[in-house]
Design an enzyme around this catalytic site. Sequence first.
Site, short mmCIF file in Angstrom:
data_model
loop_
_atom_site.label_atom_id
_atom_site.label_comp_id
_atom_site.label_asym_id
_atom_site.label_seq_id
_atom_site.Cartn_x
_atom_site.Cartn_y
_atom_site.Cartn_z
N ARG A 1 5.96 1.41 2.68
CA ARG A 1 7.02 2.10 1.91
C ARG A 1 8.40 1.77 2.47
O ARG A 1 9.35 1.53 1.72
CB ARG A 1 6.80 3.61 1.93
CG ARG A 1 5.63 4.07 1.09
CD ARG A 1 5.62 5.59 0.92
NE ARG A 1 5.66 6.32 2.17
CZ ARG A 1 4.59 6.70 2.86
NH1 ARG A 1 3.37 6.40 2.44
NH2 ARG A 1 4.72 7.39 3.99
N ASN B 1 0.88 -1.16 0.00
CA ASN B 1 0.00 0.00 0.00
C ASN B 1 0.92 1.21 0.00
O ASN B 1 1.54 1.52 1.02
CB ASN B 1 -0.90 0.00 1.23
CG ASN B 1 -1.80 1.22 1.31
OD1 ASN B 1 -1.61 2.20 0.60
ND2 ASN B 1 -2.78 1.17 2.19
N GLU C 1 0.42 4.20 0.27
CA GLU C 1 0.03 5.26 1.20
C GLU C 1 0.46 4.95 2.63
O GLU C 1 0.30 5.79 3.51
CB GLU C 1 -1.48 5.48 1.14
CG GLU C 1 -1.93 5.99 -0.21
CD GLU C 1 -3.44 6.12 -0.32
OE1 GLU C 1 -4.13 6.07 0.72
OE2 GLU C 1 -3.93 6.25 -1.45
N CYS C 2 1.01 3.78 2.87
CA CYS C 2 1.39 3.33 4.21
C CYS C 2 2.90 3.46 4.40
O CYS C 2 3.69 2.89 3.64
CB CYS C 2 0.95 1.87 4.39
SG CYS C 2 1.57 1.08 5.88
N GLY C 3 3.31 4.18 5.44
CA GLY C 3 4.73 4.36 5.72
C GLY C 3 5.45 3.05 6.00
O GLY C 3 6.58 2.84 5.56
#
Length: 132
Positions: free
Chosen positions: A15, A8, A10-12
């Site tokens: 990432r 995802n 958008e997920c730190g």
Amino acid sequence: MNAVIYHNPECGTSRNTLALIRHARIEPQIIDYRTDPPDRTRLAALITAAGLTVRDAIRQKGTPYLELGLDDLALDDAALLDAMRAHPILINRPFVETGMGVRLCRPSEVVLEILPAIDGPFTKEDGEVVGR
């Protein structure tokens, strides 16, 4: 080494996990599980291979977990898997699979358990330094 990350962007945590894989000089297959979720059999296999229960693999924060009544402990794995397939945001992330195993990489440095040794430390988005 081959690697697959159910990601995802958008997920730190997701990432950071992807960046750690790349830091190990591996370019993984990236699957945005929100738009391309694993089928029910694959999802169950990932969860089992990671040593988790289906309930352990459900994300509660920022999802329709409560609205769907998934906190009902009487629900069986089949019902939970069906909910995860219908609402992929319920799949906790990121799952990573390599030839060394499968992990739910929370925190992101859990991925190091299934990667070859990395060269030097790695700095996460929040400034935390990890590495072996």
